[in-house]
Scaffold this motif. Structure first.
Motif, mmCIF file in Angstrom:
data_model
loop_
_atom_site.group_PDB
_atom_site.id
_atom_site.type_symbol
_atom_site.label_atom_id
_atom_site.label_comp_id
_atom_site.label_asym_id
_atom_site.label_seq_id
_atom_site.Cartn_x
_atom_site.Cartn_y
_atom_site.Cartn_z
ATOM 1 N N ILE A 12 0.692 -1.299 -0.062
ATOM 2 C CA ILE A 12 0.062 0.002 -0.011
ATOM 3 C C ILE A 12 0.750 1.105 0.130
ATOM 4 N N GLU A 13 0.837 2.178 -0.947
ATOM 5 C CA GLU A 13 1.655 3.412 -1.051
ATOM 6 C C GLU A 13 0.943 4.469 0.136
ATOM 7 N N LEU A 14 1.619 4.944 0.877
ATOM 8 C CA LEU A 14 1.500 5.873 1.970
ATOM 9 C C LEU A 14 1.808 7.333 1.585
ATOM 10 N N PHE A 15 0.814 8.163 1.810
ATOM 11 C CA PHE A 15 1.247 9.758 1.356
ATOM 12 C C PHE A 15 1.263 10.195 2.565
ATOM 13 N N SER A 16 2.325 10.945 3.332
ATOM 14 C CA SER A 16 2.326 11.756 4.544
ATOM 15 C C SER A 16 1.892 13.349 4.051
ATOM 16 N N CYS A 17 0.728 13.680 4.661
ATOM 17 C CA CYS A 17 0.782 15.041 4.130
ATOM 18 C C CYS A 17 0.118 15.980 5.422
ATOM 19 N N LYS A 18 0.103 17.551 5.276
ATOM 20 C CA LYS A 18 -0.149 18.294 6.244
ATOM 21 C C LYS A 18 -1.538 18.568 6.304
ATOM 22 N N VAL A 19 -2.333 17.697 6.977
ATOM 23 C CA VAL A 19 -3.791 17.839 6.936
ATOM 24 C C VAL A 19 -4.289 18.234 8.247
ATOM 25 N N LEU A 20 -3.622 18.527 9.169
ATOM 26 C CA LEU A 20 -4.242 18.875 10.439
ATOM 27 C C LEU A 20 -4.935 20.265 10.621
ATOM 28 N N ASP A 21 -5.969 20.331 11.491
ATOM 29 C CA ASP A 21 -6.603 21.503 11.742
ATOM 30 C C ASP A 21 -6.908 21.467 13.209
ATOM 31 N N VAL A 22 -6.510 22.422 14.145
ATOM 32 C CA VAL A 22 -6.723 22.406 15.438
ATOM 33 C C VAL A 22 -7.083 23.944 15.888
ATOM 34 N N SER A 23 -7.824 24.662 14.672
ATOM 35 C CA SER A 23 -8.087 26.181 14.621
ATOM 36 C C SER A 23 -9.223 26.406 15.716
ATOM 37 N N LYS A 24 -10.269 25.308 15.689
ATOM 38 C CA LYS A 24 -11.289 25.393 16.819
ATOM 39 C C LYS A 24 -11.363 24.606 17.923
ATOM 40 N N GLY A 25 -10.085 24.222 18.331
ATOM 41 C CA GLY A 25 -9.872 23.561 19.552
ATOM 42 C C GLY A 25 -9.897 22.261 19.495
ATOM 43 N N TYR A 26 -10.282 21.648 18.385
ATOM 44 C CA TYR A 26 -10.367 20.271 18.280
ATOM 45 C C TYR A 26 -9.333 19.763 17.194
ATOM 46 N N ILE A 27 -9.140 18.483 17.024
ATOM 47 C CA ILE A 27 -7.963 18.012 16.132
ATOM 48 C C ILE A 27 -9.106 17.386 15.033
ATOM 49 N N ARG A 28 -8.805 18.133 13.813
ATOM 50 C CA ARG A 28 -9.676 17.650 12.848
ATOM 51 C C ARG A 28 -8.890 17.748 11.496
ATOM 52 N N HIS A 29 -9.567 17.132 10.419
ATOM 53 C CA HIS A 29 -8.581 17.244 9.396
ATOM 54 C C HIS A 29 -8.765 18.688 8.570
ATOM 55 N N ASP A 30 -7.854 19.394 8.016
ATOM 56 C CA ASP A 30 -8.016 20.401 7.305
ATOM 57 C C ASP A 30 -8.689 20.127 6.036
ATOM 58 N N TYR A 31 -9.906 20.702 5.756
ATOM 59 C CA TYR A 31 -10.752 19.942 4.365
ATOM 60 C C TYR A 31 -9.878 20.746 3.355
ATOM 61 N N ASP A 32 -9.357 21.765 3.327
ATOM 62 C CA ASP A 32 -8.863 22.191 2.181
ATOM 63 C C ASP A 32 -7.503 21.425 1.757
ATOM 64 N N ASN A 33 -6.607 21.179 2.781
ATOM 65 C CA ASN A 33 -5.456 20.542 2.435
ATOM 66 C C ASN A 33 -5.591 18.939 2.029
ATOM 67 N N LEU A 34 -6.719 18.520 2.763
ATOM 68 C CA LEU A 34 -6.853 17.131 2.502
ATOM 69 C C LEU A 34 -7.570 17.151 1.131
ATOM 70 N N ALA A 35 -8.633 18.060 0.807
ATOM 71 C CA ALA A 35 -9.152 17.786 -0.534
ATOM 72 C C ALA A 35 -8.003 18.090 -1.683
ATOM 73 N N GLU A 36 -7.152 19.113 -1.599
ATOM 74 C CA GLU A 36 -6.004 18.816 -2.515
ATOM 75 C C GLU A 36 -5.320 17.697 -2.713
ATOM 76 N N ALA A 37 -4.943 17.273 -1.503
ATOM 77 C CA ALA A 37 -4.067 15.899 -1.567
ATOM 78 C C ALA A 37 -4.916 14.811 -2.388
ATOM 79 N N VAL A 38 -6.196 14.644 -2.062
ATOM 80 C CA VAL A 38 -6.836 13.714 -2.754
ATOM 81 C C VAL A 38 -6.981 13.809 -4.029
ATOM 82 N N MET A 39 -7.424 15.112 -4.540
ATOM 83 C CA MET A 39 -7.798 15.458 -6.113
ATOM 84 C C MET A 39 -6.279 15.352 -6.636
#
Length: 341
Positions: free
Chosen positions: A300-327
């Protein structure tokens, strides 16, 4: 980085067909980013939720759980902020306490559609000018069950992680009740026609895997021409993935599918602030360890990406960075496949 001003590239991206499979808030977050690139999106969403407002409607109206479907519709909708606020509004008193306006609209449309939930979702998507499609994985009113590592059985989507955590057991196997559940219309067709199939992000055992258990879905994933990408959770989840590594997540998906279906995996490689780690540690949630050698062994090919978002006080995926990585991955796969022909 994808240049949104590059019209030629954006025209190519808009033709890509993305199928996203999952549930919960994780997948809806990702969809908000992907809709910037293409409207050829199909979200296939679990309907086994039995808690909160969705659970109330399931009991009262004998319909499938609308909550996760609602979140994905709103994520893909093209509407004003006030309408978004209205549909996300949750009553906090009276007989409607805990119920969301969006759920109620879906319930009403369900009745207007002769109790065909897929048709209700389709009509609601038209009203909301949704970019793409949202499909419940099945029209059947299903429940989720789990066998824990001590052999005990737990019934109910909301009960499973609570019981597993309380008894300090791991989830060994999930199953649906009833066991034989047919997929909703166009679910298999969408999988067959996809350019890329994305599983997650979201709760492994209560948002992603339940979709795979519906009849024909795992076989369709196995036989699909499209590559399958798993977006790994950033943190472990109490009662579901305690002590899981990234590859443990993939192993669980493949095990329930009955075959190896994952080709790629995206993991976060952005450092998590210490204060956020401490906040989550209180609830026995920790950063998912990325065991890269296991992915190599598993092909399985592994892709390490900067997809972290903690701006709202929770650990979430950054939807802009994640979407860009997916596309970006989807586009690269498409280009590569054309060269190999």
């Amino acid at each position: 980085m994808i240049d949104l001003e590059n019209k030629e590239l954006m025209n190519k991206l808009r033709r890509l067909k993305i199928v996203a499979i999952g549930g919960g808030t994780g997948i809806s977050t990702m969809l908000r980013g992907i809709k910037k690139y293409t409207n050829k999106i199909t979200a296939i969403i679990t309907v086994a939720d039995d808690g909160g407002g969705s659970g109330m409607l399931r009991t009262d109206m004998n319909m499938v759980a609308p909550g996760d479907v609602r979140n994905c519709m709103l994520a893909l909708a093209d509407m004003e902020m006030v309408m978004d606020s209205l549909l996300n509004y949750r009553f906090d008193s009276g007989r409607l306490n805990g119920q969301s306006m969006g759920n109620l609209i879906l319930a009403a449309m369900y009745k207007l559609s002769d109790e065909n939930f897929t048709e209700a979702v389709k009509k609601t998507c038209q009203v909301l000018a949704v970019k793409g499609r949202v499909l419940p994985v099945t029209n059947r009113n299903v429940n989720l069950g789990a066998r824990l590592s001590d052999g005990s059985v737990v019934l109910g989507e909301s009960t499973i992680p609570v019981s597993a955590a309380k008894n300090r057991q791991k989830i060994s196997e999930l199953f649906l009740i009833p066991k034989k559940v047919e997929p909703a219309e166009d679910v298999i067709k969408s999988i067959n026609e996809a350019d890329l199939i994305v599983l997650g992000p979201g709760s492994l055992y209560t948002s992603i895997i339940p979709n795979i258990l519906v009849d024909g879905v795992s076989e369709a994933l196995k036989n699909a021409k499209a590559k399958k990408l798993y977006v790994c959770n950033i943190m472990t989840q109490k009662g579901e993935t305690d002590d899981y590594t990234a590859y443990d997540h993939v192993r669980a998906i493949n095990s329930h599918a009955g075959c190896d279906i994952i080709d790629y995996c995206i993991v976060n490689d952005e450092p998590i602030p210490d204060n956020m780690k401490l906040k989550y540690r209180i609830n026995n949630s920790h950063p998912v360890v990325v065991d890269a050698p296991e992915f190599t062994k598993g092909g399985i090919e592994l892709f390490s990406c900067k997809v972290l978002d903690v701006s709202k006080g929770y650990i979430r995926h950054d939807y802009d960075n994640l979407a860009e990585a997916v596309m970006d991955l989807c586009y690269s796969i498409k280009i590569k496949s054309k060269k190999e022909r």
